[in-house]
Design an enzyme around this catalytic site. Sequence first.
Site, mmCIF file in Angstrom:
data_model
loop_
_atom_site.group_PDB
_atom_site.id
_atom_site.type_symbol
_atom_site.label_atom_id
_atom_site.label_comp_id
_atom_site.label_asym_id
_atom_site.label_seq_id
_atom_site.Cartn_x
_atom_site.Cartn_y
_atom_site.Cartn_z
ATOM 1 N N SER A 1 0.832 -1.195 0.000
ATOM 2 C CA SER A 1 0.000 0.000 0.000
ATOM 3 C C SER A 1 0.875 1.258 0.000
ATOM 4 C CB SER A 1 -0.943 -0.049 1.206
ATOM 5 O OG SER A 1 -1.902 0.959 1.157
ATOM 6 N N ARG B 1 -11.020 6.345 11.063
ATOM 7 C CA ARG B 1 -10.621 4.950 11.006
ATOM 8 C C ARG B 1 -11.742 4.066 10.438
ATOM 9 N NH1 ARG B 1 -6.300 1.994 10.048
ATOM 10 N NH2 ARG B 1 -6.115 0.127 11.330
ATOM 11 N N ASP C 1 -9.131 -6.113 -4.297
ATOM 12 C CA ASP C 1 -8.710 -4.821 -3.738
ATOM 13 C C ASP C 1 -9.294 -3.707 -4.599
ATOM 14 O OD1 ASP C 1 -7.425 -2.564 -2.831
ATOM 15 O OD2 ASP C 1 -5.403 -3.405 -2.928
ATOM 16 N N HIS D 1 -8.145 -4.941 0.034
ATOM 17 C CA HIS D 1 -6.842 -4.303 0.225
ATOM 18 C C HIS D 1 -6.063 -4.920 1.392
ATOM 19 C CE1 HIS D 1 -3.960 -1.102 -0.293
ATOM 20 N NE2 HIS D 1 -4.116 -0.683 0.936
ATOM 21 N N ASP D 2 -6.780 -5.313 2.434
ATOM 22 C CA ASP D 2 -6.144 -5.873 3.631
ATOM 23 C C ASP D 2 -5.371 -7.164 3.369
ATOM 24 O OD1 ASP D 2 -6.169 -4.369 5.854
ATOM 25 O OD2 ASP D 2 -7.876 -5.347 6.809
#
Lengths: 200, 402
Positions: free
Chosen positions: B177, B247, B342, B375-376
């Site tokens: 990332s 967050r 993602d 994405h994680d």
Amino acid sequence: MSNGNGHNLRADYAVISAWVGAGTRVLDLGCGDGTLLRHLRTDKQVFGYGIEIDDANVLAALANGNNVIQSDLERGLAAFGDAGFDCVILSQTLQAMHHIEAVLLEMVRVGREAIVTFPNFGYAPNREQVAAGRMPVSKILPFAWYNTPNIHLCTMLDFEELCAKLELEILDLVALTEGKPVADEPNLNGELAIYRVKRR
Amino acid sequence: MHPPARSPISPKLTGLFLLGQSVNAVLSSIGNVSPRLARFDTPFIFKSGKAIPAFELMYETYGTLNADKSNAVLVCHALNASHHVAGTYNDDPESLGWWDNMVGPGKPLDTNRFFVVGVNNLGGCFGSSGPRHINPATHKPYGADFPVVTVEDWVNAQAQLADHLGIARFAAVMGGSLGAMQALQWAIAYPARVGHALVVASTPKLSAQNIAFNEVARQAIITDPDFHGGHFYEHNVVPARGLRVARMIGHITYLSDDVMAERFGRVLRDGMQFGYGPEFQIESYLRHQGEKFSGYFDANTYLLITKALDYFDPAADYDNSLALAFERAKNVKFLVVSFTTDWRFSPARSREIVTALTANRADVSYAEIDAPHGHDEFLLEDPRYFALVRAYYARIAAEVGA
């Protein structure tokens, strides 16, 4: 592309290797585990990329020290500019592709020359099996009709006709049987066809 | 000191994760580690033109630097992580480093072979010079007056840390990332000082949609009454509400739609309450993540990091041509990895990087991992992804004799 046709000792590699110039730039479409590309790098000092869709082959080609790019050939070669390569190779993958014309045209767009190899459906034992009323199954065409990845089989004559239609000039051709070049009537006696073409 | 390790997020993932864990179970973590502080008594001039008179970088190292100093690997962190890449502090399992599954003895980035450096970036909140530090001009915390940092600034500071450690050239610079943007920037800014760049789940620049999410997160923080224009330290408060919302927004973009549906669906904790409490599971998940984050992360650092993300665009200095930007980097070798689900930094963005590199005939390999978690995924132990990274590091090890 993983087509399951990779176990026939790849007799075509020696011919391809002889046709690829030393120190040239090569793109190997459907590079499998990267054996050919590695061979060309070490023996011919080529710079190249392999294109491969299968996860296990991507890993194997990478572990073999190659540049490998995971991509679906059927989506074209948009990642590559015109004439960026001296030679684009499609080794025993054509017959498993959907968009034959598109991939051939892409090959001669991104490469000055293209090398295409495929199992020759015109090979006499194939004809004999068809004459006997069955789809051919052989060492080079090991699949049954219902599970074969080979959806676009052709004879050498068929391929040459398509080259004419697509305005591809045939620079070289070799037919191999049991790994040895065939001099006489290649479309009848050749098991594996290897063509070097360029845009006319 | 450290951000908490990410936990598995779906039953399916738990299986995958546990499978990976069992593989890694025979491989130990690096064990207890200690951060160190490097002090630089020279001014640091930011891309903005602003400067600070001196600065400090918090870092950790794992493994041993070999005699010819050829086996060093820099691991760059993304948004909320830190220098604490691997290992634990004082045997506390809760303190496991953020990429401990990737980095350690026998792991894909093998600390038995490589000397691994993790660094908290400038402007961070885990020990490196940042908004919480005292501004020598005012004798108060910098707060909002800490200069806006860019990826270029981070990499320039990391290069000074490399000098400090006697590392002329990294065998590899790696990140996921935003961390991967630093690897790209290393290749462009210091091509002679980096052998390989490992670029995972990244993008050559943020899209308008990416920037939009960042801006909503920033507005959540800036409009929190406890933000006090970034000088909340003097008021002994933190803009926790803003950080929580920021967050929560981030977490939405880290997960794929499918994984969210699989893990949370439309499940209500306790039926419909006809109110605004945390009723759906996804609501309580996001609130929990927000709550946790606001307890350890600095609001000003969050603002700085999102700006660094937004500004990153190496092609901007090269006629908006990424291929031209990479011309300098063509002798660096690259591994680029993306994940199919993602949507924050989609595979198409990684393919832009690959296309720009092949245009320069750079050595590059690219893998597009078909994985469900969005994405994680770059932090998770997908066997295909880890096998590729492992195989790639084996090649690097052979090159540098590690």
